[in-house]
Design an enzyme around this catalytic site. Structure first.
Site, PDB file in Angstrom:
ATOM      1  CE  LYS A  85       8.712  -4.049  -9.703  1.00 34.24           C
ATOM      2  NZ  LYS A  85       8.063  -5.285  -9.254  1.00 34.24           N
ATOM      3  NE  ARG A 125       1.347  -8.946  -9.536  1.00 35.23           N
ATOM      4  CZ  ARG A 125       2.264  -8.117  -9.065  1.00 35.23           C
ATOM      5  NH1 ARG A 125       1.972  -6.842  -8.852  1.00 35.23           N
ATOM      6  NH2 ARG A 125       3.482  -8.538  -8.795  1.00 35.23           N
ATOM      7  CE1 TYR A 176      -3.860  28.427 -11.102  1.00 39.59           C
ATOM      8  CE2 TYR A 176      -2.157  26.810 -10.594  1.00 39.59           C
ATOM      9  CZ  TYR A 176      -2.741  27.714 -11.474  1.00 39.59           C
ATOM     10  OH  TYR A 176      -2.206  27.892 -12.721  1.00 39.59           O
ATOM     11  CG  MET A 178       2.359  21.236 -14.182  1.00 40.92           C
ATOM     12  SD  MET A 178       1.970  21.685 -15.873  1.00 40.92           S
ATOM     13  CE  MET A 178       0.216  21.444 -15.908  1.00 40.92           C
TER      14      MET A 178
HETATM   15  C1  PLP Z   1       8.474  -5.519  -8.014  1.00 39.33           C
HETATM   16  C2  PLP Z   1       8.716  -6.916  -7.555  1.00 39.33           C
HETATM   17  C3  PLP Z   1       9.541  -7.174  -6.469  1.00 39.33           C
HETATM   18  C4  PLP Z   1      10.099  -6.089  -5.581  1.00 39.33           C
HETATM   19  O1  PLP Z   1       9.082  -5.732  -4.671  1.00 39.33           O
HETATM   20  P1  PLP Z   1       9.311  -4.653  -3.502  1.00 39.33           P
HETATM   21  O2  PLP Z   1       8.034  -4.702  -2.756  1.00 39.33           O
HETATM   22  O3  PLP Z   1       9.537  -3.352  -4.184  1.00 39.33           O
HETATM   23  O4  PLP Z   1      10.482  -5.080  -2.715  1.00 39.33           O
HETATM   24  C5  PLP Z   1       9.837  -8.500  -6.172  1.00 39.33           C
HETATM   25  N1  PLP Z   1       9.309  -9.506  -6.896  1.00 39.33           N
HETATM   26  C6  PLP Z   1       8.479  -9.288  -7.940  1.00 39.33           C
HETATM   27  C7  PLP Z   1       7.931 -10.442  -8.689  1.00 39.33           C
HETATM   28  C8  PLP Z   1       8.145  -7.999  -8.288  1.00 39.33           C
HETATM   29  O5  PLP Z   1       7.300  -7.785  -9.307  1.00 39.33           O
END
Ligand code: PLP
Length: 339
Positions: free
Chosen positions: A34, A125, A239, A287
């Site tokens: 992701k 969650r 800056y 930046m």
């Molecule tokens: C993002 C995610 C992972 C991976 O987690 P890491 O801590 O990056 O290894 C695994 N399971 C779910 C449900 C996630 O949302």
């Protein structure tokens, strides 16, 4: 088009991390890709992991899934399940996360189509509550998931979630069961079940001390020098003049800044490297530009490249950004190259 800043990624290290995590877990490892593969590029990450035998990939949304159309059928799952507006794609499984989503899935009417399910075991969650799992009756579940809230710490929730997940496994039939993210893998094999879902540690992140020696860095950040100048003793740099030269010194201005995910928190703290010499960042990161002291590499000229020190664990403790934020913040101006 020439890019003056780049993310130099090593496929061999990515693959070595997958295999090391798999060996550590004693089970199969899928890959969380992701957020564009945590910033490294989901398509390239998936391509390399696929070649090394990985057959499970996870994204958050259907928009992300639509960018990965070359993955084999059955190898991709969407962690946020599906909403009424989402268009399902054949060969991609939703991870159903709520009673609403389960109902919507059942309404599609194909009871033989496999889905994944996320059950909440204490994080509050995403996921069905334990009190709602009776609604899963009649579903063909490919992988039943839960997710650990505190695996990067020694916390009472870890064992509680493990206990609840074991009860779920005894109660709900599924082809596979999966609980652990990267940190969960380092809690021990009790947490591994049939499939682990690392993200962070594939990309070189170390969520727990146990990851030391198991996880290798996967990328370097390199930036080109735009200008070299001499700053006289007593003059300030950048800056808000946060750095005042204690002596006359040579500095180089690099083509990278906070718009690239090289955060202002590195100001006067971070370092770069060139051929073994450590080159401290002086003044504020701006930046698009960052200034380094090149007294130890006086041969450097405009057009030369230096490597920014970005070990995820060290950079995290230096800046207060999480390793996840450091990765996913890496900007689009960095040209991703894979070798
Ligand atoms: C993002 C995610 C992972 C991976 O987690 P890491 O801590 O990056 O290894 C695994 N399971 C779910 C449900 C996630 O949302």
């Amino acid at each position: 088009m020439h890019s003056p800043l780049r993310l130099d990624c090593r496929a061999s290290a990515l693959i070595a991390n997958l295999h090391a995590l798999q060996a550590r877990a004693g089970s199969v490892a899928g890959a969380a890709i992701k957020a564009d593969g945590y910033g490294l590029g989901a398509a390239e990450v998936a391509r390399h992991l696929l070649k090394s035998g990985c057959r499970d990939f996870f994204v958050s949304t259907w928009a992300e899934a639509s960018q990965l159309s070359s993955l084999p059928a059955g190898s991709l799952a969407v962690l946020h399940g599906f909403q009424a507006e989402d268009t399902l794609r054949p060969g991609v499984r939703p991870v159903l996360v709520s009673v609403d989503q389960v109902t919507r899935w059942k309404q599609l009417g194909d009871t033989t189509a496999a889905c994944d399910v996320m059950v909440d075991t204490g994080m509050n969650r995403l996921g069905l509550s334990l009190s709602d799992v009776a609604t899963l009756d009649g579903l063909v579940i490919h992988t039943l998931h839960s997710h650990l809230a505190c695996a990067d710490e020694d916390h009472v929730l870890n064992l509680q979630q493990l206990g609840r997940f074991r009860e779920l496994r005894a109660a709900i039939p599924a082809q596979r069961y999966s609980l652990a993210n990267s940190a969960g893998i380092f809690l021990g094999r009790d947490y591994a079940f049939d499939l682990v879902r690392p993200g962070l540690s594939l990309y070189g992140g170390k969520p727990r001390a146990e990851a030391q020696g198991c996880v290798a860095p996967v990328f370097d950040i390199e930036a080109q020098i735009v200008q070299v100048r001499t700053v006289r003793r007593g003059e300030s740099i950048g800056y808000n003049a946060t750095f005042v030269a204690p002596r006359t010194m040579s500095v180089a201005v690099l083509n990278i800044g906070y718009a690239d995910g090289f955060w202002r928190a590195f100001s006067n703290l971070g370092t770069a490297h060139h051929q073994g010499a450590e080159l401290p960042i002086v003044g504020r990161v701006s930046m698009d530009l960052t200034t380094i002291d090149i007294s130890r590499s006086p041969e450097l000229r405009a057009g030369d490249w230096v490597t920014l020190d970005f070990d995820l664990q060290e950079a995290s403790s230096l800046t207060g950004y999480s390793q996840y934020e450091l990765l996913t913040g890496l900007g689009q101006r960095l040209e991703r190259t894979w070798r």
